[in-house]
Structures are given as structure tokens and as C-alpha cells.
Design a protein around this motif. Sequence first.
Motif, PDB file in Angstrom:
ATOM      1  N   THR A 129       0.866  -1.189   0.000  1.00 47.71           N
ATOM      2  CA  THR A 129       0.000   0.000   0.000  1.00 47.71           C
ATOM      3  C   THR A 129       0.895   1.228   0.000  1.00 47.71           C
ATOM      4  O   THR A 129       1.978   1.234   0.597  1.00 47.71           O
ATOM      5  CB  THR A 129      -0.923   0.012   1.231  1.00 47.71           C
ATOM      6  OG1 THR A 129      -0.138  -0.055   2.423  1.00 47.71           O
ATOM      7  CG2 THR A 129      -1.888  -1.156   1.207  1.00 47.71           C
ATOM      8  N   SER A 131       0.878   5.657   0.215  1.00 46.21           N
ATOM      9  CA  SER A 131       0.113   6.858   0.562  1.00 46.21           C
ATOM     10  C   SER A 131       1.071   8.040   0.754  1.00 46.21           C
ATOM     11  O   SER A 131       2.293   7.865   0.770  1.00 46.21           O
ATOM     12  CB  SER A 131      -0.709   6.635   1.850  1.00 46.21           C
ATOM     13  OG  SER A 131       0.151   6.308   2.931  1.00 46.21           O
ATOM     14  N   SER A 132       0.493   9.223   0.882  1.00 44.33           N
ATOM     15  CA  SER A 132       1.295  10.444   1.062  1.00 44.33           C
ATOM     16  C   SER A 132       0.587  11.373   2.026  1.00 44.33           C
ATOM     17  O   SER A 132      -0.613  11.250   2.288  1.00 44.33           O
ATOM     18  CB  SER A 132       1.517  11.131  -0.290  1.00 44.33           C
ATOM     19  OG  SER A 132       0.290  11.602  -0.803  1.00 44.33           O
ATOM     20  N   TRP A 133       1.318  12.341   2.554  1.00 42.37           N
ATOM     21  CA  TRP A 133       0.726  13.384   3.391  1.00 42.37           C
ATOM     22  C   TRP A 133       1.507  14.686   3.198  1.00 42.37           C
ATOM     23  O   TRP A 133       2.663  14.666   2.792  1.00 42.37           O
ATOM     24  CB  TRP A 133       0.713  12.950   4.859  1.00 42.37           C
ATOM     25  CG  TRP A 133       2.044  12.998   5.534  1.00 42.37           C
ATOM     26  CD1 TRP A 133       2.560  14.024   6.267  1.00 42.37           C
ATOM     27  CD2 TRP A 133       3.043  11.986   5.526  1.00 42.37           C
ATOM     28  NE1 TRP A 133       3.808  13.735   6.720  1.00 42.37           N
ATOM     29  CE2 TRP A 133       4.133  12.467   6.288  1.00 42.37           C
ATOM     30  CE3 TRP A 133       3.143  10.711   4.955  1.00 42.37           C
ATOM     31  CZ2 TRP A 133       5.285  11.739   6.476  1.00 42.37           C
ATOM     32  CZ3 TRP A 133       4.281   9.979   5.154  1.00 42.37           C
ATOM     33  CH2 TRP A 133       5.348  10.483   5.907  1.00 42.37           C
ATOM     34  N   TYR A 142       6.065  10.507   1.653  1.00 38.96           N
ATOM     35  CA  TYR A 142       5.384   9.294   1.209  1.00 38.96           C
ATOM     36  C   TYR A 142       5.702   8.138   2.141  1.00 38.96           C
ATOM     37  O   TYR A 142       6.760   8.091   2.788  1.00 38.96           O
ATOM     38  CB  TYR A 142       5.819   8.936  -0.209  1.00 38.96           C
ATOM     39  CG  TYR A 142       5.466  10.008  -1.216  1.00 38.96           C
ATOM     40  CD1 TYR A 142       4.252   9.986  -1.873  1.00 38.96           C
ATOM     41  CD2 TYR A 142       6.343  11.052  -1.471  1.00 38.96           C
ATOM     42  CE1 TYR A 142       3.919  10.976  -2.776  1.00 38.96           C
ATOM     43  CE2 TYR A 142       6.023  12.049  -2.368  1.00 38.96           C
ATOM     44  CZ  TYR A 142       4.808  12.014  -3.024  1.00 38.96           C
ATOM     45  OH  TYR A 142       4.479  12.994  -3.900  1.00 38.96           O
ATOM     46  N   LYS A 193       4.211  16.883  -4.697  1.00 37.26           N
ATOM     47  CA  LYS A 193       3.337  15.731  -4.933  1.00 37.26           C
ATOM     48  C   LYS A 193       3.403  15.319  -6.405  1.00 37.26           C
ATOM     49  O   LYS A 193       3.291  16.154  -7.296  1.00 37.26           O
ATOM     50  CB  LYS A 193       1.909  16.076  -4.538  1.00 37.26           C
ATOM     51  CG  LYS A 193       0.969  14.887  -4.588  1.00 37.26           C
ATOM     52  CD  LYS A 193      -0.403  15.281  -4.058  1.00 37.26           C
ATOM     53  CE  LYS A 193      -1.335  14.092  -4.058  1.00 37.26           C
ATOM     54  NZ  LYS A 193      -2.677  14.438  -3.536  1.00 37.26           N
ATOM     55  N   LEU A 220      -2.029   7.432  -9.026  1.00 36.70           N
ATOM     56  CA  LEU A 220      -2.686   8.430  -8.208  1.00 36.70           C
ATOM     57  C   LEU A 220      -4.128   8.585  -8.660  1.00 36.70           C
ATOM     58  O   LEU A 220      -4.401   8.810  -9.845  1.00 36.70           O
ATOM     59  CB  LEU A 220      -1.947   9.766  -8.318  1.00 36.70           C
ATOM     60  CG  LEU A 220      -2.530  10.922  -7.514  1.00 36.70           C
ATOM     61  CD1 LEU A 220      -2.422  10.656  -6.016  1.00 36.70           C
ATOM     62  CD2 LEU A 220      -1.815  12.225  -7.883  1.00 36.70           C
ATOM     63  N   ASP A 224      -6.769  11.792  -4.377  1.00 35.98           N
ATOM     64  CA  ASP A 224      -5.410  11.859  -3.834  1.00 35.98           C
ATOM     65  C   ASP A 224      -4.996  10.568  -3.120  1.00 35.98           C
ATOM     66  O   ASP A 224      -4.051  10.568  -2.333  1.00 35.98           O
ATOM     67  CB  ASP A 224      -5.245  13.045  -2.872  1.00 35.98           C
ATOM     68  CG  ASP A 224      -5.321  14.379  -3.614  1.00 35.98           C
ATOM     69  OD1 ASP A 224      -5.076  14.389  -4.839  1.00 35.98           O
ATOM     70  OD2 ASP A 224      -5.623  15.408  -2.970  1.00 35.98           O
ATOM     71  N   ARG A 225      -5.719   9.511  -3.356  1.00 30.61           N
ATOM     72  CA  ARG A 225      -5.290   8.215  -2.865  1.00 30.61           C
ATOM     73  C   ARG A 225      -4.528   7.486  -3.978  1.00 30.61           C
ATOM     74  O   ARG A 225      -4.621   7.835  -5.158  1.00 30.61           O
ATOM     75  CB  ARG A 225      -6.482   7.358  -2.419  1.00 30.61           C
ATOM     76  CG  ARG A 225      -7.180   7.901  -1.181  1.00 30.61           C
ATOM     77  CD  ARG A 225      -8.289   6.949  -0.690  1.00 30.61           C
ATOM     78  NE  ARG A 225      -9.290   6.739  -1.719  1.00 30.61           N
ATOM     79  CZ  ARG A 225      -9.437   5.587  -2.407  1.00 30.61           C
ATOM     80  NH1 ARG A 225      -8.614   4.576  -2.161  1.00 30.61           N
ATOM     81  NH2 ARG A 225     -10.373   5.475  -3.318  1.00 30.61           N
ATOM     82  N   PHE A 226      -3.792   6.451  -3.599  1.00 28.65           N
ATOM     83  CA  PHE A 226      -3.012   5.692  -4.558  1.00 28.65           C
ATOM     84  C   PHE A 226      -3.559   4.261  -4.648  1.00 28.65           C
ATOM     85  O   PHE A 226      -3.875   3.641  -3.618  1.00 28.65           O
ATOM     86  CB  PHE A 226      -1.538   5.635  -4.146  1.00 28.65           C
ATOM     87  CG  PHE A 226      -0.830   6.943  -4.267  1.00 28.65           C
ATOM     88  CD1 PHE A 226      -0.203   7.293  -5.455  1.00 28.65           C
ATOM     89  CD2 PHE A 226      -0.787   7.826  -3.190  1.00 28.65           C
ATOM     90  CE1 PHE A 226       0.465   8.498  -5.561  1.00 28.65           C
ATOM     91  CE2 PHE A 226      -0.129   9.034  -3.302  1.00 28.65           C
ATOM     92  CZ  PHE A 226       0.498   9.375  -4.485  1.00 28.65           C
ATOM     93  N   SER A 227      -3.657   3.756  -5.866  1.00 25.40           N
ATOM     94  CA  SER A 227      -4.008   2.339  -6.081  1.00 25.40           C
ATOM     95  C   SER A 227      -2.745   1.579  -6.514  1.00 25.40           C
ATOM     96  O   SER A 227      -1.937   2.107  -7.286  1.00 25.40           O
ATOM     97  CB  SER A 227      -5.084   2.200  -7.155  1.00 25.40           C
ATOM     98  OG  SER A 227      -4.580   2.574  -8.440  1.00 25.40           O
TER      99      SER A 227
END
Length: 239
Positions: A129, A131-133, A142, A193, A220, A224-227
Motif C-alpha cells: 500500500t 500513501s502520502s501526506w 510518502y 506531490k 494516483l 489523492d489516494r493511490f491504487s
Amino acid sequence: MSKKDRLAKVGIKATKIYLIVLVTLIPALATIGLLKIEPIGLNELGDFLAGAFGPLAIFWLILGFFQQGEELRNSVATLELQAKELANSVEQQRELVLANREALDHEKALAQSSEIYRKNNLQPKFFPTFSSWMSTGNKFAYIIIIENAGGPAANVEYDVQACTDNCLILSGRATMHKNGERIENRSSAKIPKIASDLLLRISYKDSEGDDFLSAFCIQLLEDDRFSVSPLSTIPRPSE
């Protein structure tokens, strides 16, 4: 009864009839005075016998010619039959060879399929999985988490890169990654990003010491979520 036996029977019958006619005809001709019998020498006796039995010899010669021709035809027919049987035998052998080859190919395919199935069961099953913030300065960090639900993996090395410019987002390694364990890594650099696609590569050794490389596509989404979706897992030549 074969034709050969019929020819022999005809020859014997004809010879008997000829001898009977010859024996009865000479005295009859002598009786009516058409033939005069008197002592003759050996030369005259030989001429008489040659003339008397010459037709019979010619008859047997002709009969033998026909008999020899029949035997030759029988020999030719036998050879043709043997050639046909040989051709059938060759064809049967060819079919047997093809059948054996197909059986061997089938067994080989089964063995290869069984080996592939066994090897696949040894492989780790990675479930990453990503993700980023947002951090300070409108920069982003990340984080990646890699869980293993399959066989153990050793000498694990992984990295995430941007597909457009090959920019390295983060990377790491682990000595052992067993079933049920997870690897977690955060990027230390704060970067803008990235909206383009990312590529995750994981290299490892399975429980038998063979090298493999697994690839995942990270995309992306609009929220803003990643698959993360798997691409391939292939053997990797040892260095």
C-alpha cells in the motif's frame, strides 16, 4: 487344388493316354501292314525312341513353362503381399512412435506444470500500500507498507520511482520478510506531490535461494489516494 497341382495332374493324364495310344497303335499298324517290324540297330532304336517320345518331351517342356510362370506369378504376389505388410508395419511403427512422443510430451508438460505450481507456492505474496501526506512548506512525504501473505523472502530490496522521469521516491531493504510480517518505510525527503504513475520494484530470494523480481504499478487517483496493482513476477538472473 492349386493351379500347379492341376497342371501336374493334366500332364500325368496326358502322358498315360499318350503311352497307351503309342503301345496300342504300333501293333495295330503292324497288323494291318502299315508298319513293318523288323530287327533294327541301336542307332535306329534311338531314332525311333526320339521320334516316339519327342512330342511327349515337348509337351512336358511347355507344361513346365506354364508351371514356372505360375510359380513366378505366385512369387510376385507373395513379394507384393510382404511389401504391403512391411509398409503397414512401418506405418504402425510410425504411429506408435508418434503416440509415444505425444505421451512423453504430455508427461513433460505435466511435470513442468507441477514444478511451476510447486514453485509458485513457495513465492511470497506481497500486498503493498502507498500513501502520502502534506508536510511543511507545501511539500509531501510518502509512506509504503509491504505485507507478505505467502512464502518467506530473503534479501528483500525495493524502490519506488516515477515512471516519467525515473525520480526515486523512496527505497529500502530487509534481511527477511516472512509470512504475516510487514515492511514499513517513510520517505525522508519532502518533495512536490507527483501526479504521474509510479513503479514499485521488489527483488528477493525465495526459500530455495532463487532470485525473483516483482513489479507493481502505483497510480494516483482523483481523491489523492493511490491504487497499487501487480504487473509481473519474473526470475532474476543471479549476479
